[in-house]
Design an enzyme around this catalytic site. Structure first.
Site: not given
Ligand code: GLN
Length: 499
Positions: A179, A155, A80
């Protein structure tokens, strides 16, 4: 299509170690696959062909010379783009960091390299890991290999999509609110958020430091466990890293695969159902629970009432920490600089750079966070959210006094269509309803594929949660479940043209 890309990481490693195939052939097969399908999927922001082949050759040399290699040596991996890796750009999906080359490896990256794992490149993500669909990437969305009109989650959508598209057998994600797990669920792959502090955050670009955790992504539970043991463990470079032995997750995955869960107490969280949950997701979840029961597990219902407040608490804590963490992008130290023509002050250049470099969601979070932390509002917002966090931790403690693991759907719906939620931030945030409590409590949780929804034929995930540093419990349950239901990913209809 080269059959090597269908193999699990464990199979590839065994073949490489026994010289049945070379690590270079394995890397090349995956690079070819990326060349064939990534134009459609867009899982990668950067492919490091040279570096991957070089790393693969080094493993082949070790094997040829009879030197001992690690259990995943020569296996390719997608990283990532929020973790630094020397020799490659790190953008975090943001225009602001375009062109930035980090001068050092994250601890996770270093451990991957030391294990002989072959890093193929950097994967697409929502900007600074804020989002649930990868649509917030400044470089365009990733598409779900199961249906290219749908999101792969976020994400870390790029990491999970790369697995589902057979571009890589292993990937690394990061999970602040879901994410790793939510992209895993909607792409039919496995994703694990370790205990907070279980995997070093050194070199992980910070979003919300008290929540961020890196973890393994794979197509099977055993592969995730093998990768988990490579990246986990104490790191003096991260002050929140836990100085304790890594939970025995590989042994647990192997034990689980024998399919016996006699004596294991599984709690079904009653809060995660009802309005907003797709009926097909709930039916898949019920079938999964029935399966666990058949394997010998004892099923009990468990109420965790504070989980209802997890989402609002998260959307105060995470943006608050983000507003502080993202202050470092000041146009001086990293990435792009806008308007520095000799006539403007440093403040003006900083403001122009942040205006041009950050996308809408990142700006929204910085504003929410700055507001929640401001004097006069701090107690009402940030302070209350921290109290909710304590209540959630207590709910988990009470639940784990009764049961060994908790289960729920990973996410309320299957993959939604690209564009469907971009104008409705709250709808987007709800993708993480079930995943956020574990981040707030710092406890481990994972998503394992639980088949396809009977409504739309798209993957559904089963979430398994365990107490801190008890990852082996959830790996055992997930492996038993996986062995009983059979692998979902083998059915992926994706990218028909490329098959
Ligand atoms: N979808 C969540 C957010 O927008 C979690 C994102 C994540 O785990 N990095 O913050």
């Amino acid at each position: 299509m080269n059959e090597l890309i269908r193999s699990t990481a464990a199979e590839l490693a065994a073949k490489i170690a026994s010289r049945e195939v070379s690590a270079v052939e394995v890397a090349q097969a995956h690079l070819d696959r990326i060349g064939e399908v990534d134009g459609a999927v867009h899982a990668f922001l950067h492919v490091d062909t040279e570096g991957a082949l070089r790393a693969a050759r080094a493993v082949d040399d070790d094997v040829a010379a009879g030197r001992a290699v690690g259990p995943l040596a020569g296996v390719p991996l997608a990283l990532k783009d929020v973790l630094t890796a020397r020799g490659m750009p790190t953008t975090c999906g943001s225009k602001l960091l375009e062109g930035w080359q980090p001068p050092y490896d994250a601890t996770v990256t270093r451990r991957l390299r030391e294990a002989g794992i072959v890093i193929l490149g950097k994967t697409n993500m929502d900007e600074f890991a804020m989002g649930s669909s990868t649509e917030n990437s400044a470089f365009g969305p990733t598409r779900n290999p199961w249906d290219l009109d749908r999101i792969p989650g976020g994400s870390g959508g790029g990491s999970s999509a790369s697995l589902a598209a057979f571009e890589a057998p292993l990937a690394i994600g990061t999970d602040t609110g879901g994410s790793i797990r939510q992209p895993g669920a909607v792409t039919g792959t496995v994703g694990v958020k370790p205990t907070y502090g279980g995997v070093s955050r050194y070199g992980l670009v910070a979003f919300s430091s008290s929540l961020d955790q890196a973890g393994p992504c794979a197509r099977t539970v055993l592969d995730a466990a093998l990768l988990h043991e490579v990246i986990a463990g104490h790191d003096p470079l991260d002050s929140t890293s836990i100085d304790a032995p890594v939970p025995p997750v590989v042994a647990a995955a192997r034990e689980g695969a024998t399919g016996d869960l006699t004596g294991v107490r599984v709690g079904v969280v009653t809060q995660f159902s009802g309005d907003g949950y797709q009926p097909g997701v709930l039916r898949s979840f019920e079938a999964a629970v029935a399966q666990l029961k058949q394997l010998g597990a004892e099923i009990v219902e468990v109420s965790c009432p504070s989980f209802d407040y997890a989402l609002p608490a998260y959307y105060l804590i995470a943006p608050s920490e983000a507003s502080s963490n993202l202050a470092r992008f000041d146009s001086m130290r990293y990435g792009i600089r806008v308007g520095d023509d000799g006539t403007r002050s440093a403040e003006e250049v900083m403001s122009l750079t942040r205006e041009a470099g950050f996308g809408a969601e990142v700006k929204r979070r910085i504003m929410i966070g700055t507001y929640a932390l401001s004097s006069g509002y701090y107690d009402a917002y940030y302070g209350s959210a921290q109290k909710v966090r304590t209540l959630i931790t207590r709910d988990f403690e009470r639940a784990f006094g009764e049961v060994d693991v908790l289960v729920s759907p990973t996410t309320p719906t299957t993959a939604f269509r690209i564009g469907e939620r971009t104008d409705d931030p709250i709808a987007m945030y709800k993708a993480d309803l079930c995943t956020i409590p574990a981040n707030l409590a710092g406890t481990p949780a994972m998503s394992v594929p639980s088949g396809l929804s009977d409504e739309d034929g798209l993957p559904v995930g089963l979430q398994v949660m365990a107490p801190a540093l008890q990852e082996h419990r959830m790996y055992r349950v997930a492996a038993a479940y996986e062995a009983a239901r059979g692998q979902v990913i083998a059915d992926v209809p994706a990218l028909a043209g490329a098959r």
